[in-house]
Structures are given as C-alpha cells and as structure tokens.
Design an enzyme around this catalytic site. Sequence first.
Site, PDB file in Angstrom:
ATOM      1  N   ARG A   8       0.844  -1.198   0.000  1.00 22.42           N
ATOM      2  CA  ARG A   8       0.000   0.000   0.000  1.00 22.42           C
ATOM      3  C   ARG A   8       0.870   1.234   0.000  1.00 22.42           C
ATOM      4  O   ARG A   8       1.903   1.285   0.665  1.00 22.42           O
ATOM      5  CB  ARG A   8      -0.893   0.031   1.244  1.00 22.42           C
ATOM      6  CG  ARG A   8      -1.838   1.236   1.270  1.00 22.42           C
ATOM      7  CD  ARG A   8      -2.542   1.373   2.611  1.00 22.42           C
ATOM      8  NE  ARG A   8      -1.629   1.612   3.707  1.00 22.42           N
ATOM      9  CZ  ARG A   8      -1.103   2.797   4.015  1.00 22.42           C
ATOM     10  NH1 ARG A   8      -1.375   3.862   3.290  1.00 22.42           N
ATOM     11  NH2 ARG A   8      -0.289   2.916   5.037  1.00 22.42           N
ATOM     12  N   VAL A   9       0.461   2.209  -0.787  1.00 19.92           N
ATOM     13  CA  VAL A   9       0.995   3.561  -0.704  1.00 19.92           C
ATOM     14  C   VAL A   9      -0.189   4.494  -0.512  1.00 19.92           C
ATOM     15  O   VAL A   9      -1.320   4.166  -0.891  1.00 19.92           O
ATOM     16  CB  VAL A   9       1.836   3.963  -1.946  1.00 19.92           C
ATOM     17  CG1 VAL A   9       3.127   3.163  -2.009  1.00 19.92           C
ATOM     18  CG2 VAL A   9       1.047   3.803  -3.222  1.00 19.92           C
ATOM     19  N   SER A  10       0.061   5.654   0.065  1.00 21.98           N
ATOM     20  CA  SER A  10      -1.034   6.556   0.411  1.00 21.98           C
ATOM     21  C   SER A  10      -1.536   7.399  -0.747  1.00 21.98           C
ATOM     22  O   SER A  10      -2.701   7.748  -0.794  1.00 21.98           O
ATOM     23  CB  SER A  10      -0.599   7.491   1.539  1.00 21.98           C
ATOM     24  OG  SER A  10      -0.332   6.732   2.692  1.00 21.98           O
ATOM     25  N   ALA A  11      -0.661   7.732  -1.669  1.00 21.49           N
ATOM     26  CA  ALA A  11      -1.055   8.637  -2.741  1.00 21.49           C
ATOM     27  C   ALA A  11      -0.843   7.986  -4.110  1.00 21.49           C
ATOM     28  O   ALA A  11       0.050   7.156  -4.279  1.00 21.49           O
ATOM     29  CB  ALA A  11      -0.243   9.927  -2.664  1.00 21.49           C
ATOM     30  N   GLN A  14       2.644   8.017  -5.564  1.00 25.00           N
ATOM     31  CA  GLN A  14       3.701   7.248  -4.915  1.00 25.00           C
ATOM     32  C   GLN A  14       3.873   5.912  -5.630  1.00 25.00           C
ATOM     33  O   GLN A  14       2.957   5.414  -6.283  1.00 25.00           O
ATOM     34  CB  GLN A  14       3.381   7.025  -3.440  1.00 25.00           C
ATOM     35  CG  GLN A  14       3.452   8.297  -2.624  1.00 25.00           C
ATOM     36  CD  GLN A  14       3.096   8.045  -1.161  1.00 25.00           C
ATOM     37  OE1 GLN A  14       2.176   7.289  -0.861  1.00 25.00           O
ATOM     38  NE2 GLN A  14       3.829   8.686  -0.270  1.00 25.00           N
TER      39      GLN A  14
END
Length: 95
Positions: A8-11, A14
Amino acid sequence: MNTYAYARVSAKDQNLERQLAAFHSFGIEKNRIFADKKSGKDFERKEYKKMIKKMKSGDLLVIKSIDRLGRNYDRIIAEWAHITNTIGADILVLD
C-alpha cells in the site's frame, strides 16, 4: 497453505515498486500480490478486502513493513488479531 502479499501507498503518485520487488524476491506469485494506492486511515480498501476474502486458516500474509497495513495503531492491532485469530493465518513482516 497459500502465501499472499499486501502493498500500500497513500497517494496515487507514490510508487509501489519497492514493496513489489521485495515480494517477488521472496518468491510470491504475482497473482497473490494485492496492492492499493489509498490512505491507511481505515481498512476500506478494494484490494485489501479481496485478499482478506481469499485468505484461509494456515495461509501466510507477507507485508514489507507494519505501517503498510495502516496508520492507526489500534486499528492495525485489531486487524492483526482478525487475521491471526479469526482467519487463522500468519503474518510475516519483512522489515
């Protein structure tokens, strides 16, 4: 036993590549890697939910680091308990 991985990445801008490369090095099949580009504020994530539905007792979940599960410590603890106690799967944190 099946081995799954979650990244998972937040944006959206990314990059997931570092996490995905670690999973490939670990030998996890591409079709067993689930990834979201979404905030870790909760567990309402499309790919995460798909992965959880597939997991069974005796399976293994691999994550690169604990913060890839989420950003709220209490929710991470609750989700960890759900995976290990309710589903009966194990979790391996690579970092």
